[in-house]
Design an enzyme around this catalytic site. Structure first.
Site, mmCIF file in Angstrom:
data_model
loop_
_atom_site.group_PDB
_atom_site.id
_atom_site.type_symbol
_atom_site.label_atom_id
_atom_site.label_comp_id
_atom_site.label_asym_id
_atom_site.label_seq_id
_atom_site.Cartn_x
_atom_site.Cartn_y
_atom_site.Cartn_z
ATOM 1 N N ASN A 135 0.871 -1.184 0.000
ATOM 2 C CA ASN A 135 0.000 0.000 0.000
ATOM 3 C C ASN A 135 0.905 1.230 0.000
ATOM 4 O OD1 ASN A 135 -1.804 2.053 0.567
ATOM 5 N ND2 ASN A 135 -2.183 1.415 2.689
ATOM 6 N N TRP A 136 0.986 1.886 -1.149
ATOM 7 C CA TRP A 136 1.908 3.027 -1.275
ATOM 8 C C TRP A 136 1.377 4.278 -0.583
ATOM 9 C CZ3 TRP A 136 3.871 3.203 -7.078
ATOM 10 C CH2 TRP A 136 4.546 2.012 -7.347
ATOM 11 N N LYS A 137 0.122 4.250 -0.174
ATOM 12 C CA LYS A 137 -0.518 5.444 0.425
ATOM 13 C C LYS A 137 -0.319 6.644 -0.515
ATOM 14 C CE LYS A 137 0.342 3.447 4.890
ATOM 15 N NZ LYS A 137 0.141 3.562 6.307
ATOM 16 N N HIS A 187 -9.387 0.522 5.183
ATOM 17 C CA HIS A 187 -8.094 0.783 5.843
ATOM 18 C C HIS A 187 -8.335 1.736 7.014
ATOM 19 C CE1 HIS A 187 -4.027 2.239 6.498
ATOM 20 N NE2 HIS A 187 -3.606 1.158 5.859
ATOM 21 N N GLU A 214 -6.810 4.222 8.068
ATOM 22 C CA GLU A 214 -6.640 5.658 7.793
ATOM 23 C C GLU A 214 -7.903 6.229 7.155
ATOM 24 O OE1 GLU A 214 -2.906 5.359 5.684
ATOM 25 O OE2 GLU A 214 -1.948 4.798 7.573
ATOM 26 N N GLU A 266 -5.098 -5.514 10.772
ATOM 27 C CA GLU A 266 -4.155 -4.401 10.940
ATOM 28 C C GLU A 266 -4.453 -3.680 12.251
ATOM 29 O OE1 GLU A 266 -2.164 -3.180 7.052
ATOM 30 O OE2 GLU A 266 -3.856 -1.862 7.371
ATOM 31 N N GLY A 320 2.198 1.953 10.701
ATOM 32 C CA GLY A 320 3.034 3.146 10.544
ATOM 33 C C GLY A 320 3.721 3.604 11.814
ATOM 34 N N SER A 371 3.589 -2.434 10.445
ATOM 35 C CA SER A 371 5.042 -2.364 10.629
ATOM 36 C C SER A 371 5.744 -3.697 10.360
ATOM 37 C CB SER A 371 5.370 -1.835 12.031
ATOM 38 O OG SER A 371 4.840 -0.530 12.196
ATOM 39 N N GLY A 382 2.834 -1.088 4.366
ATOM 40 C CA GLY A 382 2.857 0.331 4.040
ATOM 41 C C GLY A 382 4.290 0.734 3.747
ATOM 42 N N GLY A 383 4.982 1.223 4.784
ATOM 43 C CA GLY A 383 6.341 1.746 4.632
ATOM 44 C C GLY A 383 7.282 0.826 3.863
HETATM 45 C C1 PEP Z 1 -0.619 -0.112 6.017
HETATM 46 O O1 PEP Z 1 -0.646 1.058 5.640
HETATM 47 O O2 PEP Z 1 -1.540 -0.862 5.716
HETATM 48 C C2 PEP Z 1 0.515 -0.573 6.813
HETATM 49 C C3 PEP Z 1 0.501 -1.794 7.275
HETATM 50 O O3 PEP Z 1 1.542 0.338 7.032
HETATM 51 P P1 PEP Z 1 2.976 0.015 7.716
HETATM 52 O O4 PEP Z 1 3.486 -1.251 7.098
HETATM 53 O O5 PEP Z 1 3.801 1.192 7.389
HETATM 54 O O6 PEP Z 1 2.719 -0.149 9.174
#
Ligand code: PEP
Length: 252
Positions: free
Chosen positions: A15-17, A101, A103, A173, A179, A214, A235-236
């Site tokens: 997920n590039w956000k 998600h 967010e 999640e 994040g 994470s 994400g990251g």
């Molecule tokens: C996400 O945005 O779904 C996510 C899991 O982010 P991160 O891996 O950065 O925690």
């Protein structure tokens, strides 16, 4: 049921956000593709921002990496400024779409009911919804994690029907892990994944359930070693080719 006997192909979704540019995307996708050639047991998907779906679709056309989107509208079409429909995503060759998600739930006010409508819109356009569920830190600290996750999941099951999960993916999640650099322990994640499977009844053993929060190259293997974890939503780590591929390899 052992992993070898079930139908759950491992899956890693990036997920590039709201990150990227045409130049950055081209470099990232080229680095990922160079390291993910040939046939793999695990499936890999990337979800760029809407603005770059067409670019990513073109760059990934001859690869074994599939495309997904980060969200969608619950409506088919109409006067919904700024929205993108499921049919448009399918038109852009998306296979997956992230739904619910945290967010979007927290920052865009998406309720459980609205998430359920989006899940149905994705399903009806033959996209595979990646339904995100997860508790806040407060829920976990007060022993209410499973109540929250149960409510988020049952709202979708009630609206869409259990049968819809034959093709859908669920991503656990924990909000406190996304994040933040904090990861659920493999045991914490396994407990929730097993709970999610129980909620899915007869489909619990065939629906893919991913962990997100994470995930990094140094914790992926331990998470994937758990019986009910079928891969990751990242994400990251999805924005760094080396990390992304290391996690895909751990899932493979
Ligand atoms: C996400 O945005 O779904 C996510 C899991 O982010 P991160 O891996 O950065 O925690």
């Amino acid at each position: 049921m052992s992993r070898a006997e079930n139908t759950r192909r491992r899956l890693v979704v990036g997920n590039w956000k709201m990150y990227g540019s045409r130049a950055f995307n081209a470099e990232l996708l080229s680095a990922i593709q160079a390291r993910w050639q040939g046939v793999h047991q695990a499936e890999v998907a990337v979800c760029p921002p809407f603005a770059y779906l067409q670019q990513a679709a073109e760059l990934l056309a001859k690869s074994n990496i599939v495309l997904g989107a980060q969200s969608l509208s619950e409506y088919e079409e109409g006067a919904f400024t700024g929205e993108v429909s499921a049919r448009m995503l399918a038109d852009w060759q998306c296979r997956y779409v992230i739904v619910g998600h945290n967010e979007r739930r927290r920052l865009q006010g998406e309720t459980d009911q609205r998430v359920a409508k989006k899940f149905i819109a994705a399903r009806d356009a033959d996209l595979i919804p990646v339904l995100c569920v997860g508790e806040s830190e407060q829920d976990r600290d007060s022993g209410k994690a499973l109540d929250t996750i149960g409510r988020q999941l049952s709202t979708v099951i009630d609206a869409a029907g259990l049968e819809s999960f034959r093709r859908a993916v669920v991503a656990y999640e924990p909000v406190w892990a996304v994040g933040t650099g904090k990861t659920a322990t493999p045991e914490q994640a396994q407990e929730v994944h097993s709970f999610i499977r129980a909620q899915l009844g007869a489909l619990g053993q065939s629906t893919r359930v991913l962990y997100g929060g994470s995930v990094k190259p140094d914790n992926a293997e331990q998470l994937f070693a758990k019986a009910d974890i079928d891969g990751a939503l990242l994400g990251g780590a999805s924005l760094k080719a080396e990390d992304f591929i290391a996690i895909c390899q751990a899932a493979d």
